[in-house]
Design a protein around this motif. Structure first.
Motif, PDB file in Angstrom:
ATOM      1  N   LEU A   1     -52.015 -35.558  56.173  1.00  0.00           N
ATOM      2  CA  LEU A   1     -51.289 -34.866  57.233  1.00  0.00           C
ATOM      3  C   LEU A   1     -51.801 -33.435  57.268  1.00  0.00           C
ATOM      4  O   LEU A   1     -51.636 -32.686  56.293  1.00  0.00           O
ATOM      5  CB  LEU A   1     -49.778 -34.883  56.965  1.00  0.00           C
ATOM      6  CG  LEU A   1     -48.922 -34.019  57.902  1.00  0.00           C
ATOM      7  CD1 LEU A   1     -48.998 -34.532  59.338  1.00  0.00           C
ATOM      8  CD2 LEU A   1     -47.469 -33.972  57.414  1.00  0.00           C
TER       9      LEU A   1
ATOM     10  N   ASP B   1     -55.984 -41.684  57.234  1.00  0.00           N
ATOM     11  CA  ASP B   1     -54.598 -42.140  57.373  1.00  0.00           C
ATOM     12  C   ASP B   1     -53.707 -41.737  56.197  1.00  0.00           C
ATOM     13  O   ASP B   1     -52.508 -42.033  56.202  1.00  0.00           O
ATOM     14  CB  ASP B   1     -54.550 -43.658  57.578  1.00  0.00           C
ATOM     15  CG  ASP B   1     -55.173 -44.432  56.417  1.00  0.00           C
ATOM     16  OD1 ASP B   1     -55.626 -43.782  55.450  1.00  0.00           O
ATOM     17  OD2 ASP B   1     -55.194 -45.666  56.489  1.00  0.00           O
ATOM     18  N   ASN B   2     -54.291 -41.106  55.186  1.00  0.00           N
ATOM     19  CA  ASN B   2     -53.440 -40.606  54.097  1.00  0.00           C
ATOM     20  C   ASN B   2     -53.496 -39.086  54.010  1.00  0.00           C
ATOM     21  O   ASN B   2     -53.356 -38.484  52.936  1.00  0.00           O
ATOM     22  CB  ASN B   2     -53.837 -41.240  52.753  1.00  0.00           C
ATOM     23  CG  ASN B   2     -55.235 -40.844  52.302  1.00  0.00           C
ATOM     24  OD1 ASN B   2     -56.066 -40.426  53.121  1.00  0.00           O
ATOM     25  ND2 ASN B   2     -55.500 -40.976  51.009  1.00  0.00           N
TER      26      ASN B   2
ATOM     27  N   THR C   1     -47.101 -37.429  46.771  1.00  0.00           N
ATOM     28  CA  THR C   1     -47.580 -36.507  47.798  1.00  0.00           C
ATOM     29  C   THR C   1     -48.115 -35.222  47.186  1.00  0.00           C
ATOM     30  O   THR C   1     -47.398 -34.512  46.471  1.00  0.00           O
ATOM     31  CB  THR C   1     -46.452 -36.177  48.797  1.00  0.00           C
ATOM     32  OG1 THR C   1     -45.886 -37.408  49.275  1.00  0.00           O
ATOM     33  CG2 THR C   1     -46.992 -35.384  49.970  1.00  0.00           C
TER      34      THR C   1
ATOM     35  N   HIS D   1     -35.793 -38.869  53.541  1.00  0.00           N
ATOM     36  CA  HIS D   1     -35.579 -38.526  54.950  1.00  0.00           C
ATOM     37  C   HIS D   1     -36.614 -37.511  55.442  1.00  0.00           C
ATOM     38  O   HIS D   1     -37.120 -37.610  56.559  1.00  0.00           O
ATOM     39  CB  HIS D   1     -34.167 -37.971  55.145  1.00  0.00           C
ATOM     40  CG  HIS D   1     -33.081 -38.999  55.052  1.00  0.00           C
ATOM     41  ND1 HIS D   1     -33.011 -40.090  55.900  1.00  0.00           N
ATOM     42  CD2 HIS D   1     -32.024 -39.120  54.207  1.00  0.00           C
ATOM     43  CE1 HIS D   1     -31.966 -40.824  55.593  1.00  0.00           C
ATOM     44  NE2 HIS D   1     -31.350 -40.264  54.560  1.00  0.00           N
TER      45      HIS D   1
ATOM     46  N   LYS E   1     -39.676 -37.016  54.194  1.00  0.00           N
ATOM     47  CA  LYS E   1     -40.967 -37.695  54.306  1.00  0.00           C
ATOM     48  C   LYS E   1     -41.023 -38.560  55.566  1.00  0.00           C
ATOM     49  O   LYS E   1     -42.051 -38.609  56.256  1.00  0.00           O
ATOM     50  CB  LYS E   1     -41.227 -38.553  53.066  1.00  0.00           C
ATOM     51  CG  LYS E   1     -41.611 -37.750  51.821  1.00  0.00           C
ATOM     52  CD  LYS E   1     -41.994 -38.669  50.672  1.00  0.00           C
ATOM     53  CE  LYS E   1     -42.520 -37.884  49.485  1.00  0.00           C
ATOM     54  NZ  LYS E   1     -42.956 -38.756  48.373  1.00  0.00           N
ATOM     55  N   ALA E   2     -39.927 -39.229  55.862  1.00  0.00           N
ATOM     56  CA  ALA E   2     -39.889 -40.071  57.058  1.00  0.00           C
ATOM     57  C   ALA E   2     -40.079 -39.250  58.321  1.00  0.00           C
ATOM     58  O   ALA E   2     -40.733 -39.691  59.273  1.00  0.00           O
ATOM     59  CB  ALA E   2     -38.566 -40.831  57.113  1.00  0.00           C
ATOM     60  N   ASP E   3     -39.555 -38.032  58.335  1.00  0.00           N
ATOM     61  CA  ASP E   3     -39.700 -37.151  59.502  1.00  0.00           C
ATOM     62  C   ASP E   3     -41.166 -36.833  59.781  1.00  0.00           C
ATOM     63  O   ASP E   3     -41.545 -36.572  60.928  1.00  0.00           O
ATOM     64  CB  ASP E   3     -38.929 -35.849  59.281  1.00  0.00           C
ATOM     65  CG  ASP E   3     -37.409 -36.044  59.360  1.00  0.00           C
ATOM     66  OD1 ASP E   3     -36.982 -37.071  59.922  1.00  0.00           O
ATOM     67  OD2 ASP E   3     -36.683 -35.176  58.859  1.00  0.00           O
ATOM     68  N   TYR E   4     -41.999 -36.837  58.732  1.00  0.00           N
ATOM     69  CA  TYR E   4     -43.419 -36.501  58.885  1.00  0.00           C
ATOM     70  C   TYR E   4     -44.328 -37.731  58.738  1.00  0.00           C
ATOM     71  O   TYR E   4     -45.548 -37.582  58.597  1.00  0.00           O
ATOM     72  CB  TYR E   4     -43.815 -35.437  57.848  1.00  0.00           C
ATOM     73  CG  TYR E   4     -43.218 -34.075  58.138  1.00  0.00           C
ATOM     74  CD1 TYR E   4     -43.841 -33.177  59.004  1.00  0.00           C
ATOM     75  CD2 TYR E   4     -42.011 -33.689  57.555  1.00  0.00           C
ATOM     76  CE1 TYR E   4     -43.294 -31.935  59.266  1.00  0.00           C
ATOM     77  CE2 TYR E   4     -41.446 -32.438  57.814  1.00  0.00           C
ATOM     78  CZ  TYR E   4     -42.097 -31.576  58.672  1.00  0.00           C
ATOM     79  OH  TYR E   4     -41.548 -30.338  58.939  1.00  0.00           O
ATOM     80  N   ASN E   5     -43.734 -38.904  58.776  1.00  0.00           N
ATOM     81  CA  ASN E   5     -44.494 -40.155  58.656  1.00  0.00           C
ATOM     82  C   ASN E   5     -45.304 -40.233  57.367  1.00  0.00           C
ATOM     83  O   ASN E   5     -46.430 -40.753  57.345  1.00  0.00           O
ATOM     84  CB  ASN E   5     -45.414 -40.340  59.876  1.00  0.00           C
ATOM     85  CG  ASN E   5     -44.631 -40.530  61.157  1.00  0.00           C
ATOM     86  OD1 ASN E   5     -43.653 -41.269  61.192  1.00  0.00           O
ATOM     87  ND2 ASN E   5     -45.055 -39.844  62.211  1.00  0.00           N
ATOM     88  N   ILE E   6     -44.726 -39.707  56.307  1.00  0.00           N
ATOM     89  CA  ILE E   6     -45.345 -39.798  54.983  1.00  0.00           C
ATOM     90  C   ILE E   6     -44.796 -41.052  54.296  1.00  0.00           C
ATOM     91  O   ILE E   6     -43.576 -41.245  54.241  1.00  0.00           O
ATOM     92  CB  ILE E   6     -45.019 -38.553  54.134  1.00  0.00           C
ATOM     93  CG1 ILE E   6     -45.569 -37.287  54.819  1.00  0.00           C
ATOM     94  CG2 ILE E   6     -45.606 -38.693  52.730  1.00  0.00           C
ATOM     95  CD1 ILE E   6     -45.121 -36.007  54.145  1.00  0.00           C
ATOM     96  N   PRO E   7     -45.654 -41.918  53.798  1.00  0.00           N
ATOM     97  CA  PRO E   7     -45.168 -43.140  53.126  1.00  0.00           C
ATOM     98  C   PRO E   7     -44.179 -42.805  52.015  1.00  0.00           C
ATOM     99  O   PRO E   7     -44.440 -41.925  51.178  1.00  0.00           O
ATOM    100  CB  PRO E   7     -46.452 -43.761  52.560  1.00  0.00           C
ATOM    101  CG  PRO E   7     -47.541 -43.234  53.449  1.00  0.00           C
ATOM    102  CD  PRO E   7     -47.129 -41.854  53.825  1.00  0.00           C
TER     103      PRO E   7
END
Length: 402
Positions: free
Chosen positions: A279, A276-277, A223, A210, A212-218
């Motif tokens: 943040l 794209d990989n 990571t 959840h 990771k999803a908040d920060y658009n991390i695959p």
């Protein structure tokens, strides 16, 4: 016992979590009266003020910008802060007789204010050596060796070491460097490493997804996170080379959070290359950073390869606290690499060696079992060596008769 703590770190709340507030809380919890003096830089547009946080008194002194600013203002601000602190102490802490004056580097320009407290109150002085200046500036070509500035600040450094009854260094390499390069009594120098009051951090795999999803991390990416200053000491060109040689690599994601003089350079590269990989964030509230950190897999440390002084980055502690393995690229003079490799808490390589770094990166990416083992080792090592209670006891053993 009354304790005066001088720092360039902005402190508003003693409940904050960092290496200084954690230590202050231990003193306070053991019944000591602690008074802090810290700056409130002009960028915040606030006057000098005194307030209470818990059982601790905090004196925020208005100063020039000292952190994350240009070299000129930082230099002038650092020179002025001593007089500003002393004036504020005379005004706001005049009725308090201090038994211990505790202070950290940077800066090296606290000599006169420490001398004032020692002469007035017969206090014991203890230096927490977190920065070896001006040699670090010489290493990075920021000032000329044996030039006017170097000689001036070298004299300031000598005066600070002389006025200090005890000097607590971050690691054995720091102790050796100080004794080898300065006429300082070895008996007053000791190892007193960066330390924290750790929290029990338990984040489930579902919670990590959840976050990771908040920060658009695959969700399927391993990571790698770097959190801290982004300035010349970090050797940002090598970090950019790491991102460049791993651009578009599947199953791998970089999170970089921090401010500093080199942030615009890093931001420009990330933006222009549409990485794209990666943040890249300039800042996050501490609680949000801690949450994001807990969802990552590997902690990164970078130091410029030109350093001859043995830096020992405090960000190592947050990685160990989160049971994360560490991948570090540093100079050869710091002993942080020895700590990492000898205790199997991660992998170290020389900064600038991109092939070796990427080999370590790949190993940590594909070996989840190794990541788990190193993370567990690191957490155990932290509990044995980097607890703030241990730092407190190291200092207090010198004050048994106070």
């Amino acid at each position: 016992m009354n304790i005066l703590f001088l720092t360039l770190v902005k402190i508003n709340d003693v409940a904050e979590r960092n290496i200084y507030t954690d230590l202050i809380r231990v003193f306070s919890n053991n019944g000591h009266q602690v008074c802090i003096v810290s700056p409130v830089e002009r960028r915040y547009k606030k006057p000098t003020a005194v307030f209470t946080s818990g059982n601790v008194r905090i004196l925020n002194v208005k100063t020039l910008n000292i952190q994350k600013t240009n070299f000129l203002e930082k230099g002038i601000g650092t020179l002025l802060v001593e007089k500003q602190f002393e004036k504020a102490i005379k005004k706001h802490y005049s009725q308090i007789k201090f038994d211990l004056v505790l202070y950290s580097t940077p800066p090296i320009t606290f000599t006169n204010v420490v001398k004032f407290i020692k002469n007035r109150d017969k206090a014991v002085s203890y230096l927490l050596l977190k920065d070896i200046f001006p040699q670090n500036a010489v290493d990075l070509d920021m000032i000329k060796k044996d030039g006017i500035l170097h000689r001036f600040f070298k004299q300031k450094e000598k005066q600070l070491y002389d006025i200090s009854d005890y000097i607590g260094c971050m690691s054995p390499a720091n102790v050796r460097f100080i004794t080898d390069h300065n006429a300082v009594d070895p008996k007053k120098i000791e190892v007193n490493p960066n330390s924290i009051e750790p929290l029990e951090i338990n984040v489930s795999d579902e919670e990590k997804k959840h976050i990771k999803a908040d920060y658009n991390i695959p969700l399927d990416a391993v990571t790698f996170i770097y959190g801290g200053n982004l300035g010349k000491p970090q050797g940002i060109d090598f970090l950019i080379n790491v991102l460049k040689t791993n651009a578009g690599r599947k199953g791998l994601f970089f999170v970089i959070i921090g401010q500093g003089t080199e942030y615009p350079k890093l931001h420009a590269w990330v933006t222009s290359n549409k990485a794209d990989n990666v943040l890249l964030l300039q800042s996050l509230p501490k609680k949000d950073y801690d949450v994001l950190l807990s969802s990552c897999d590997v902690g990164l440390i970078f130091l410029d390869k030109r350093f001859t002084i043995p830096n020992f980055p405090s960000r190592l502690l947050s990685y160990l606290e989160n049971k994360m393995p560490v991948l570090a690229a540093t100079d050869s003079n710091t002993d942080v690499g020895e700590v990492i490799t000898e205790n199997n808490i991660g992998i170290w390589c020389l900064s600038g060696n991109i092939d070796e770094f990427n080999e370590a990166l790949l190993y940590l990416q594909i070996n989840s079992a190794a990541r788990h083992t190193m993370g567990t080792n690191g957490y155990d090592f932290m509990l044995k060596n980097y607890l703030v209670e241990q730092s407190y006891q190291t200092i207090m053993k010198h004050l048994k008769n106070v």
